[in-house]
Design a protein around this motif. Structure first.
Motif, PDB file in Angstrom:
ATOM      1  N   TYR A  64       0.830  -1.207   0.000  1.00 50.66           N
ATOM      2  CA  TYR A  64       0.000   0.000   0.000  1.00 50.66           C
ATOM      3  C   TYR A  64       0.864   1.256   0.000  1.00 50.66           C
ATOM      4  O   TYR A  64       0.505   2.262  -0.613  1.00 50.66           O
ATOM      5  CB  TYR A  64      -0.947  -0.004   1.198  1.00 50.66           C
ATOM      6  N   SER A  98      -4.374   2.232   6.021  1.00 53.64           N
ATOM      7  CA  SER A  98      -4.812   1.089   5.210  1.00 53.64           C
ATOM      8  C   SER A  98      -5.461   0.017   6.065  1.00 53.64           C
ATOM      9  O   SER A  98      -5.646  -1.120   5.608  1.00 53.64           O
ATOM     10  CB  SER A  98      -3.608   0.477   4.472  1.00 53.64           C
ATOM     11  N   SER A 185      -4.228  -4.298  -3.557  1.00 48.52           N
ATOM     12  CA  SER A 185      -3.277  -3.328  -3.007  1.00 48.52           C
ATOM     13  C   SER A 185      -2.664  -2.421  -4.065  1.00 48.52           C
ATOM     14  O   SER A 185      -1.911  -1.501  -3.730  1.00 48.52           O
ATOM     15  CB  SER A 185      -2.159  -4.054  -2.249  1.00 48.52           C
ATOM     16  N   PRO A 189      -6.272   2.957  -0.747  1.00 51.87           N
ATOM     17  CA  PRO A 189      -7.140   2.648   0.386  1.00 51.87           C
ATOM     18  C   PRO A 189      -8.263   3.672   0.512  1.00 51.87           C
ATOM     19  O   PRO A 189      -8.155   4.811   0.039  1.00 51.87           O
ATOM     20  CB  PRO A 189      -6.196   2.719   1.582  1.00 51.87           C
TER      21      PRO A 189
END
Length: 366
Positions: A64, A98, A185, A189
Protein backbone atom coordinates in the motif's frame (compact mmCIF):
# COMPACT_ATOMS: atom_id res chain seq x y z
CA UNK A 1 -27.31 13.05 35.19
CA UNK A 2 -24.73 11.48 37.49
CA UNK A 3 -26.45 8.08 37.42
CA UNK A 4 -26.06 8.02 33.65
CA UNK A 5 -22.28 8.23 33.81
CA UNK A 6 -19.89 11.02 32.83
CA UNK A 7 -20.62 13.37 29.96
CA UNK A 8 -18.44 12.73 26.93
CA UNK A 9 -15.18 14.71 26.88
CA UNK A 10 -14.94 16.81 23.70
CA UNK A 11 -12.20 15.94 21.21
CA UNK A 12 -9.01 17.88 20.69
CA UNK A 13 -9.06 20.42 17.85
CA UNK A 14 -5.95 21.02 15.75
CA UNK A 15 -5.21 23.30 12.79
CA UNK A 16 -2.63 22.26 10.19
CA UNK A 17 -1.29 24.33 7.32
CA UNK A 18 1.54 24.57 4.81
CA UNK A 19 3.12 22.13 2.38
CA UNK A 20 2.28 18.42 2.52
CA UNK A 21 5.45 17.72 4.52
CA UNK A 22 4.83 20.60 6.92
CA UNK A 23 1.22 19.52 7.48
CA UNK A 24 2.37 15.99 8.19
CA UNK A 25 5.08 17.03 10.66
CA UNK A 26 2.59 19.24 12.53
CA UNK A 27 0.11 16.36 12.64
CA UNK A 28 2.71 13.90 13.90
CA UNK A 29 4.16 16.20 16.55
CA UNK A 30 0.83 17.39 17.96
CA UNK A 31 -0.78 13.95 17.98
CA UNK A 32 2.20 11.67 18.64
CA UNK A 33 0.77 10.17 21.83
CA UNK A 34 -2.63 9.57 20.23
CA UNK A 35 -1.05 7.98 17.13
CA UNK A 36 0.96 5.61 19.31
CA UNK A 37 -2.17 4.77 21.27
CA UNK A 38 -3.95 4.01 17.98
CA UNK A 39 -1.23 1.53 17.08
CA UNK A 40 -1.72 -0.27 20.40
CA UNK A 41 -5.50 -0.40 19.86
CA UNK A 42 -5.24 -1.67 16.29
CA UNK A 43 -2.51 -4.16 17.18
CA UNK A 44 -4.92 -5.78 19.63
CA UNK A 45 -7.77 -5.58 17.11
CA UNK A 46 -5.75 -7.13 14.29
CA UNK A 47 -4.63 -9.96 16.54
CA UNK A 48 -8.23 -10.64 17.59
CA UNK A 49 -9.76 -10.44 14.12
CA UNK A 50 -7.03 -11.53 11.73
CA UNK A 51 -4.38 -13.25 13.90
CA UNK A 52 -1.77 -10.75 12.66
CA UNK A 53 0.43 -8.77 15.03
CA UNK A 54 1.58 -5.23 14.20
CA UNK A 55 4.86 -6.42 12.61
CA UNK A 56 2.86 -8.57 10.20
CA UNK A 57 0.50 -5.67 9.49
CA UNK A 58 3.45 -3.41 8.68
CA UNK A 59 4.78 -5.98 6.20
CA UNK A 60 1.42 -6.14 4.44
CA UNK A 61 1.32 -2.33 4.33
CA UNK A 62 4.47 -2.21 2.16
CA UNK A 63 2.42 -2.76 -0.99
CA UNK A 64 0.00 0.00 0.00
CA UNK A 65 2.93 2.34 0.66
CA UNK A 66 4.13 1.84 -2.92
CA UNK A 67 0.64 2.42 -4.27
CA UNK A 68 0.02 5.60 -2.28
CA UNK A 69 3.43 6.99 -3.21
CA UNK A 70 2.82 6.23 -6.90
CA UNK A 71 -0.75 7.46 -7.22
CA UNK A 72 -1.02 10.24 -4.61
CA UNK A 73 2.55 11.41 -3.97
CA UNK A 74 1.58 14.56 -2.05
CA UNK A 75 -0.54 12.56 0.38
CA UNK A 76 2.34 10.11 0.79
CA UNK A 77 4.69 13.02 1.53
CA UNK A 78 2.24 14.18 4.21
CA UNK A 79 2.24 10.69 5.69
CA UNK A 80 6.05 10.71 5.74
CA UNK A 81 5.80 13.98 7.67
CA UNK A 82 3.41 12.38 10.17
CA UNK A 83 5.90 9.57 10.72
CA UNK A 84 8.75 12.08 11.15
CA UNK A 85 6.77 14.26 13.55
CA UNK A 86 5.68 11.31 15.69
CA UNK A 87 9.08 9.57 15.48
CA UNK A 88 7.57 6.48 13.86
CA UNK A 89 8.28 4.43 10.76
CA UNK A 90 6.37 5.39 7.61
CA UNK A 91 4.89 1.87 7.55
CA UNK A 92 3.20 2.54 10.90
CA UNK A 93 1.36 5.47 9.32
CA UNK A 94 0.57 3.58 6.11
CA UNK A 95 -0.81 0.70 8.17
CA UNK A 96 -3.16 3.02 10.05
CA UNK A 97 -4.39 4.54 6.79
CA UNK A 98 -4.81 1.09 5.21
CA UNK A 99 -6.30 -0.68 8.21
CA UNK A 100 -9.65 -1.32 6.50
CA UNK A 101 -7.95 -3.00 3.53
CA UNK A 102 -5.37 -4.98 5.48
CA UNK A 103 -8.06 -6.51 7.67
CA UNK A 104 -10.26 -7.30 4.63
CA UNK A 105 -13.01 -5.31 6.29
CA UNK A 106 -13.34 -7.86 9.09
CA UNK A 107 -13.92 -5.27 11.80
CA UNK A 108 -17.30 -4.84 13.47
CA UNK A 109 -17.41 -1.27 12.18
CA UNK A 110 -21.03 -0.16 11.80
CA UNK A 111 -22.28 3.24 10.72
CA UNK A 112 -25.56 4.70 9.47
CA UNK A 113 -25.50 7.64 7.09
CA UNK A 114 -27.96 9.77 5.14
CA UNK A 115 -27.89 12.56 2.59
CA UNK A 116 -30.79 14.86 1.76
CA UNK A 117 -31.11 17.38 -1.06
CA UNK A 118 -33.69 19.90 0.21
CA UNK A 119 -33.42 22.06 -2.92
CA UNK A 120 -33.49 25.75 -1.94
CA UNK A 121 -33.03 24.82 1.74
CA UNK A 122 -29.62 23.28 1.10
CA UNK A 123 -28.12 19.79 1.37
CA UNK A 124 -27.76 17.82 4.59
CA UNK A 125 -25.22 15.02 5.04
CA UNK A 126 -25.17 13.18 8.36
CA UNK A 127 -24.10 10.01 10.11
CA UNK A 128 -23.42 8.23 13.35
CA UNK A 129 -19.87 6.91 13.39
CA UNK A 130 -19.70 3.56 15.18
CA UNK A 131 -16.40 2.08 16.21
CA UNK A 132 -14.56 0.63 19.17
CA UNK A 133 -14.68 2.98 22.17
CA UNK A 134 -10.95 2.40 22.60
CA UNK A 135 -10.20 4.83 19.75
CA UNK A 136 -12.50 7.56 21.03
CA UNK A 137 -9.80 9.44 22.93
CA UNK A 138 -7.59 9.33 19.82
CA UNK A 139 -10.09 11.07 17.53
CA UNK A 140 -9.73 14.76 16.75
CA UNK A 141 -11.42 17.60 14.92
CA UNK A 142 -8.87 18.76 12.34
CA UNK A 143 -8.55 21.55 9.81
CA UNK A 144 -6.07 21.37 6.92
CA UNK A 145 -5.16 24.50 4.95
CA UNK A 146 -3.11 23.81 1.81
CA UNK A 147 -2.05 26.17 -0.98
CA UNK A 148 -4.34 26.09 -4.05
CA UNK A 149 -6.74 23.55 -2.50
CA UNK A 150 -10.00 23.89 -0.57
CA UNK A 151 -9.61 24.10 3.19
CA UNK A 152 -10.70 20.89 4.95
CA UNK A 153 -12.51 20.42 8.27
CA UNK A 154 -12.98 16.82 9.38
CA UNK A 155 -13.33 14.44 12.29
CA UNK A 156 -10.62 11.83 12.01
CA UNK A 157 -8.46 9.40 13.93
CA UNK A 158 -4.95 10.47 14.86
CA UNK A 159 -2.58 9.48 12.07
CA UNK A 160 -5.31 9.10 9.43
CA UNK A 161 -5.28 11.65 6.59
CA UNK A 162 -8.89 11.47 5.34
CA UNK A 163 -12.20 10.79 7.06
CA UNK A 164 -15.61 12.41 7.66
CA UNK A 165 -16.09 16.12 7.02
CA UNK A 166 -16.28 18.85 4.39
CA UNK A 167 -14.25 21.53 2.67
CA UNK A 168 -14.53 25.21 1.79
CA UNK A 169 -15.87 24.26 -1.67
CA UNK A 170 -18.87 22.55 0.02
CA UNK A 171 -17.78 19.00 -0.81
CA UNK A 172 -18.58 16.63 2.07
CA UNK A 173 -18.00 12.97 2.92
CA UNK A 174 -19.44 10.27 5.15
CA UNK A 175 -18.40 6.62 5.09
CA UNK A 176 -19.69 3.14 5.86
CA UNK A 177 -17.44 0.10 6.15
CA UNK A 178 -18.22 -2.91 3.95
CA UNK A 179 -16.78 -6.42 4.32
CA UNK A 180 -16.23 -8.06 0.96
CA UNK A 181 -13.53 -9.61 -1.23
CA UNK A 182 -11.32 -9.20 -3.17
CA UNK A 183 -8.89 -6.53 -2.01
CA UNK A 184 -6.38 -5.02 -4.44
CA UNK A 185 -3.28 -3.33 -3.01
CA UNK A 186 -2.50 -1.73 -6.39
CA UNK A 187 -5.42 0.66 -5.74
CA UNK A 188 -5.79 3.39 -3.12
CA UNK A 189 -7.14 2.65 0.39
CA UNK A 190 -10.51 4.14 1.29
CA UNK A 191 -9.05 6.71 3.71
CA UNK A 192 -6.86 8.03 0.89
CA UNK A 193 -9.96 8.15 -1.34
CA UNK A 194 -11.77 10.18 1.33
CA UNK A 195 -8.89 12.67 1.37
CA UNK A 196 -9.01 12.86 -2.44
CA UNK A 197 -12.72 13.72 -2.18
CA UNK A 198 -12.04 16.38 0.44
CA UNK A 199 -9.43 18.00 -1.80
CA UNK A 200 -11.93 18.27 -4.69
CA UNK A 201 -14.02 21.29 -5.66
CA UNK A 202 -17.17 19.31 -6.60
CA UNK A 203 -18.54 15.81 -6.23
CA UNK A 204 -18.02 15.30 -9.98
CA UNK A 205 -14.35 16.16 -9.63
CA UNK A 206 -14.07 13.79 -6.67
CA UNK A 207 -15.68 10.92 -8.58
CA UNK A 208 -13.54 11.62 -11.65
CA UNK A 209 -10.35 11.72 -9.57
CA UNK A 210 -11.06 8.40 -7.87
CA UNK A 211 -11.78 6.87 -11.28
CA UNK A 212 -8.62 8.34 -12.80
CA UNK A 213 -6.58 6.85 -9.97
CA UNK A 214 -7.94 3.41 -10.79
CA UNK A 215 -10.57 3.04 -8.06
CA UNK A 216 -10.16 1.89 -4.48
CA UNK A 217 -8.52 -1.13 -2.92
CA UNK A 218 -11.45 -2.60 -0.98
CA UNK A 219 -15.23 -2.60 -1.10
CA UNK A 220 -16.40 0.48 0.81
CA UNK A 221 -19.18 3.04 0.80
CA UNK A 222 -18.61 6.81 0.58
CA UNK A 223 -21.61 9.11 0.88
CA UNK A 224 -20.51 12.15 -1.10
CA UNK A 225 -22.25 15.50 -1.48
CA UNK A 226 -21.89 19.04 -2.72
CA UNK A 227 -24.42 21.85 -3.07
CA UNK A 228 -26.06 19.96 -5.97
CA UNK A 229 -27.01 17.07 -3.67
CA UNK A 230 -25.73 13.73 -2.35
CA UNK A 231 -24.75 10.52 -4.13
CA UNK A 232 -24.11 7.11 -2.58
CA UNK A 233 -20.88 5.57 -3.91
CA UNK A 234 -20.62 1.80 -3.55
CA UNK A 235 -16.96 1.39 -4.48
CA UNK A 236 -15.11 -1.88 -5.06
CA UNK A 237 -11.87 -2.94 -6.77
CA UNK A 238 -14.05 -4.57 -9.46
CA UNK A 239 -16.33 -1.65 -10.25
CA UNK A 240 -18.42 1.14 -8.80
CA UNK A 241 -22.16 1.70 -8.44
CA UNK A 242 -23.72 5.10 -7.79
CA UNK A 243 -27.07 5.33 -6.00
CA UNK A 244 -29.01 8.57 -6.44
CA UNK A 245 -31.50 10.10 -3.96
CA UNK A 246 -35.14 8.99 -3.98
CA UNK A 247 -38.16 11.14 -4.83
CA UNK A 248 -37.76 13.02 -1.54
CA UNK A 249 -34.12 13.81 -2.31
CA UNK A 250 -32.93 11.33 0.34
CA UNK A 251 -30.32 8.57 0.12
CA UNK A 252 -29.35 6.31 3.04
CA UNK A 253 -26.72 3.63 3.61
CA UNK A 254 -25.48 1.26 6.29
CA UNK A 255 -22.89 -1.55 6.18
CA UNK A 256 -23.82 -3.76 3.25
CA UNK A 257 -23.84 -3.26 -0.51
CA UNK A 258 -27.31 -2.38 -1.78
CA UNK A 259 -26.86 -2.49 -5.56
CA UNK A 260 -23.22 -3.32 -6.31
CA UNK A 261 -22.79 -7.03 -7.12
CA UNK A 262 -19.20 -6.92 -8.39
CA UNK A 263 -17.63 -8.56 -5.32
CA UNK A 264 -18.23 -11.43 -2.92
CA UNK A 265 -19.92 -10.14 0.22
CA UNK A 266 -20.49 -12.82 2.88
CA UNK A 267 -23.01 -12.16 5.67
CA UNK A 268 -21.55 -9.78 8.23
CA UNK A 269 -23.57 -7.42 10.44
CA UNK A 270 -27.05 -8.92 10.69
CA UNK A 271 -28.44 -5.59 11.85
CA UNK A 272 -27.29 -3.64 8.78
CA UNK A 273 -30.39 -4.31 6.61
CA UNK A 274 -32.61 -3.58 9.61
CA UNK A 275 -30.81 -0.28 10.22
CA UNK A 276 -31.13 0.63 6.55
CA UNK A 277 -34.90 0.06 6.56
CA UNK A 278 -35.16 1.96 9.83
CA UNK A 279 -33.19 5.04 8.78
CA UNK A 280 -35.11 5.20 5.50
CA UNK A 281 -38.40 5.07 7.42
CA UNK A 282 -37.34 7.70 9.95
CA UNK A 283 -35.98 10.05 7.29
CA UNK A 284 -39.22 9.71 5.34
CA UNK A 285 -41.16 10.66 8.47
CA UNK A 286 -38.95 13.70 9.02
CA UNK A 287 -39.31 14.78 5.39
CA UNK A 288 -43.10 14.61 5.52
CA UNK A 289 -43.71 16.09 9.00
CA UNK A 290 -41.04 18.75 9.56
CA UNK A 291 -41.03 22.09 7.77
CA UNK A 292 -37.60 23.09 9.07
CA UNK A 293 -34.98 20.43 9.75
CA UNK A 294 -31.79 21.08 11.68
CA UNK A 295 -29.20 18.99 13.46
CA UNK A 296 -31.24 18.82 16.65
CA UNK A 297 -34.24 17.32 14.85
CA UNK A 298 -32.11 14.74 13.05
CA UNK A 299 -30.39 13.74 16.29
CA UNK A 300 -33.67 13.44 18.18
CA UNK A 301 -35.75 11.74 15.50
CA UNK A 302 -33.17 9.66 13.63
CA UNK A 303 -29.70 9.30 15.12
CA UNK A 304 -30.73 8.63 18.73
CA UNK A 305 -32.89 5.69 17.61
CA UNK A 306 -32.18 2.43 19.48
CA UNK A 307 -34.53 0.08 17.59
CA UNK A 308 -32.91 -3.39 17.27
CA UNK A 309 -30.21 -2.58 19.85
CA UNK A 310 -27.35 -3.24 20.15
CA UNK A 311 -27.17 -3.06 16.32
CA UNK A 312 -29.22 0.12 16.22
CA UNK A 313 -28.76 3.43 14.40
CA UNK A 314 -27.47 4.62 17.78
CA UNK A 315 -25.18 1.62 18.24
CA UNK A 316 -24.63 -0.01 21.64
CA UNK A 317 -21.75 -2.25 22.64
CA UNK A 318 -22.47 -5.96 22.20
CA UNK A 319 -21.06 -7.76 25.28
CA UNK A 320 -20.98 -11.05 23.35
CA UNK A 321 -18.18 -9.72 21.12
CA UNK A 322 -14.48 -9.58 22.08
CA UNK A 323 -13.61 -6.30 23.80
CA UNK A 324 -11.13 -5.40 21.03
CA UNK A 325 -13.88 -5.37 18.39
CA UNK A 326 -16.96 -4.06 20.19
CA UNK A 327 -18.54 -1.05 18.52
CA UNK A 328 -20.76 1.76 19.72
CA UNK A 329 -21.70 5.19 18.37
CA UNK A 330 -18.77 7.51 19.13
CA UNK A 331 -20.08 10.70 17.52
CA UNK A 332 -22.87 12.09 15.38
CA UNK A 333 -22.18 14.66 12.67
CA UNK A 334 -24.71 16.72 10.71
CA UNK A 335 -23.31 18.80 7.83
CA UNK A 336 -25.18 21.53 5.96
CA UNK A 337 -24.10 22.66 2.52
CA UNK A 338 -25.00 25.74 0.58
CA UNK A 339 -28.46 27.20 1.18
CA UNK A 340 -28.47 30.76 -0.22
CA UNK A 341 -24.68 30.64 -0.72
CA UNK A 342 -24.09 30.09 2.99
CA UNK A 343 -20.71 28.68 3.97
CA UNK A 344 -20.72 24.94 4.74
CA UNK A 345 -21.02 24.06 8.40
CA UNK A 346 -21.39 21.07 10.68
CA UNK A 347 -22.59 20.14 14.13
CA UNK A 348 -20.76 17.35 15.95
CA UNK A 349 -22.07 15.67 19.11
CA UNK A 350 -19.46 13.61 20.92
CA UNK A 351 -21.01 10.46 22.34
CA UNK A 352 -24.31 8.70 21.71
CA UNK A 353 -27.04 11.20 20.78
CA UNK A 354 -30.03 11.01 23.11
CA UNK A 355 -28.14 9.06 25.77
CA UNK A 356 -27.95 11.89 28.28
CA UNK A 357 -24.16 11.44 28.31
CA UNK A 358 -23.38 13.14 25.01
CA UNK A 359 -21.40 16.35 25.12
CA UNK A 360 -22.39 19.79 23.93
CA UNK A 361 -22.88 20.52 20.24
CA UNK A 362 -19.52 21.34 18.63
CA UNK A 363 -19.26 23.37 15.45
CA UNK A 364 -17.18 23.22 12.28
CA UNK A 365 -15.64 25.54 11.13
CA UNK A 366 -14.42 26.85 14.44
Amino acid sequence: MGSLGPVATPPERIDLSGSPHEIGVQHGRQLAAKIRSQIVVYDAMFQTNTKMDWDAVRKVSQDYAKTIQRLTPEIYTEMEGIAEGANLDILDVVALNSRSEIALGMFSDGCSSTGWDRKDLGVLLAQNWDWTARVKNNCVMMSIDQPNKPKIWMVTEAGIVGKIGFNSASVATCMNAIRAKPVDSSKIPVHIALRVCLESTSKKEAIDRIKSLGGIASAQHILLADTEGPVSLELTPKGDTHILPDEDGIVCHTNHLIENRDVHEPPWLSGSPIRLDRIRKLMKQVATTEKYVDGDILRRRVFSDTYNAPQAICCQEDPSRPIASRSSTLFCIVMKLGACNDLPQAEVVWGQPGSGREGDVLHMPW
